[in-house]
Design an enzyme around this catalytic site. Structure first.
Site, mmCIF file in Angstrom:
data_model
loop_
_atom_site.group_PDB
_atom_site.id
_atom_site.type_symbol
_atom_site.label_atom_id
_atom_site.label_comp_id
_atom_site.label_asym_id
_atom_site.label_seq_id
_atom_site.Cartn_x
_atom_site.Cartn_y
_atom_site.Cartn_z
ATOM 1 N N ASP A 242 58.467 33.628 26.939
ATOM 2 C CA ASP A 242 56.768 33.901 26.927
ATOM 3 C C ASP A 242 56.316 32.382 26.314
ATOM 4 O O ASP A 242 55.049 32.087 26.214
ATOM 5 C CB ASP A 242 56.322 34.737 26.024
ATOM 6 N N SER B 51 48.265 37.056 27.675
ATOM 7 C CA SER B 51 49.020 37.618 28.754
ATOM 8 C C SER B 51 48.560 38.841 28.930
ATOM 9 O O SER B 51 48.239 39.788 28.077
ATOM 10 C CB SER B 51 50.679 37.530 28.215
ATOM 11 N N GLN C 36 54.732 36.378 35.010
ATOM 12 C CA GLN C 36 53.607 36.960 33.895
ATOM 13 C C GLN C 36 52.408 36.602 34.756
ATOM 14 O O GLN C 36 52.314 35.719 35.372
ATOM 15 C CB GLN C 36 53.933 36.209 32.947
#
Length: 320
Positions: free
Chosen positions: A234, A255, A305
Site C-alpha cells: 500500500d 484508499s 487498488q
C-alpha cells in the site's frame, strides 16, 4: 510467540533460527504485525508508523487483518487472495480490534472474513481465501521488466538528502521533504526512475521501485511474508495515479479498496521489484495496479487498488 496457523499463537512470529550477526528483527514482525489475541478469533493491533495525514496507514490494516485471518486456518493452508474495503478513517490514537469469521472451510479452499473495529464501528472489512498446495501443468506469467539492480540505486532517504542539498528549493517544500525524511517507515525503498520533484510536468502513470521489509524476517511460514507484503503493497501505491497530474495540489487522497493475489513463495525481507501503473483516473477516483517480482524474475504478487483523489483546481506553485 506463534506464527499464523498455530493454535495458541498470538502473532506472526519470527523466522526460524537467529538473525545474522549484527542484524535486527524487522519491526514489522516484532511490533506492527504482532497482534494480541483476546479470544479465539478476536485480536488487538497497535500502531508503529502513522503518516503525516494522521490517519492510519492502510497497509498496516491490511497486513494486520491478514495476520488475524491466518490464525484461523491450518499451517498447511496458504493465502492466495484477499479483497478489502476501507469504510471509515482509522483513528491512530486507539488500537484496532480484528474480529474473524470462519466463513467456509473446504477440502481445498477456506475463506475467512475479518472486520476491523474502532469506537464500536467497523473501519475496514476483508475476505481472505486460503488454499492447500496443488500442482497443475497450466502455468504462465508475464516477463519481469529489465531494470538496474537495487545495489546500483539510491534509497528514498538518500534521494531526499540529495534534493535537500539544492539551495534553490523553496522553504515550504524543504520542510515537507525534511518531514518525509524523518518518518520511521519500516520499509526499504529504492526508486528505479525517481521523478523530478522540482518539475510539475505530467508523467506516464507508471513507476518502478525495489522494496523490502527493513530488518530480518528469515525462513518461516509463508503466511508471515504475505502479511508483510500486504503492509508494503500500500506504500506509495495510489500516488501512481497522480503522476500525469503533478500540476495539481492534492487536497484529499485515501484508499477505497485493496486486493492482492499471491502466486509464488518469496521473502519479504529480500529485495522485490514493485511495478506500479494506473490505467485510469476520473470522477475523483484513481485505479492502480501493481506486480511484485522476485529478483529471479518470478511474479510473486499482483495488487490492485482504487482510491479517492481530490485536488485543488489551480495549478501548483514552483518548488524552486
Amino acid at each position: 510467540m506463534g506464527t499464523p496457523g498455530d493454535a495458541g499463537g498470538a502473532a506472526a512470529g519470527p523466522g526460524s533460527g537467529p538473525p545474522p550477526p549484527g542484524d535486527l528483527r524487522s519491526v514489522l514482525i516484532t511490533s506492527v504485525l504482532n497482534l494480541e489475541r483476546l479470544e479465539v478469533d478476536l485480536f488487538r493491533g497497535q500502531h508503529h508508523w502513522v503518516p503525516a495525514t494522521q490517519h492510519l496507514f492502510g497497509g498496516q490494516i491490511v497486513g494486520q487483518a491478514l495476520v488475524a485471518a491466518a490464525h484461523a486456518v491450518s499451517r498447511d493452508e496458504q493465502v492466495h487472495s484477499l479483497h478489502c474495503y476501507f469504510v471509515r478513517t482509522g483513528d491512530p490514537k486507539v488500537p484496532v480490534l480484528y474480529e474473524v469469521e470462519r466463513t467456509r472451510t473446504g477440502k481445498s479452499f477456506s475463506v475467512r472474513s475479518v472486520k476491523a473495529i474502532q469506537h464500536g464501528k467497523p473501519i475496514f472489512t476483508c475476505q481472505a481465501s486460503f488454499q492447500l498446495s496443488q500442482g497443475s501443468p497450466v502455468q504462465h506469467q508475464f516477463t519481469m521488466p529489465t531494470v538496474p539492480p537495487p545495489e546500483e540505486l539510491l534509497t528514498q532517504e538518500e534521494l531526499i538528502q540529495k534534493f535537500l542539498q539544492n539551495p534553490n528549493v523553496a522553504e515550504g517544500y524543504r520542510k515537507r521533504l525534511t518531514k518525509i525524511q524523518a518518518q520511521d517507515v519500516p520499509i526499504d525503498i529504492k526508486p528505479v526512475n525517481p521523478p523530478d520533484i522540482f518539475s510539475s510536468e505530467p508523467q506516464e502513470p507508471k513507476q518502478l521501485f525495489w522494496v523490502r521489509a527493513r530488518g530480518y524476517i528469515g525462513e518461516t511460514d509463508m503466511k508471515v511474508h504475505c502479511c508483510v507484503a500486504a503492509y508494503i503493497s500500500d506504500y506509495a501505491f495510489l500516488g501512481t495515479a497522480l503522476l500525469p497530474h503533478r500540476q495539481y495540489r492534492v487536497k484529499f487522497m485515501v484508499s477505497l479498496d485493496h486486493s492482492m493475489w499471491f502466486h509464488a513463495p518469496f521473502r519479504a525481507d529480500h529485495w522485490m521489484l514493485y511495478e506500479c501503473e494506473s490505467p485510469w483516473a476520473g470522477g475523483c477516483r484513481g485505479l492502480v495496479q501493481g506486480r511484485l517480482w522476485r529478483r529471479d524474475g518470478v511474479l510473486a504478487v499482483t495488487c490492485a487498488q482504487e482510491g479517492v483523489i481530490r485536488v485543488e483546481q489551480s495549478p501548483n506553485q514552483s518548488k524552486l
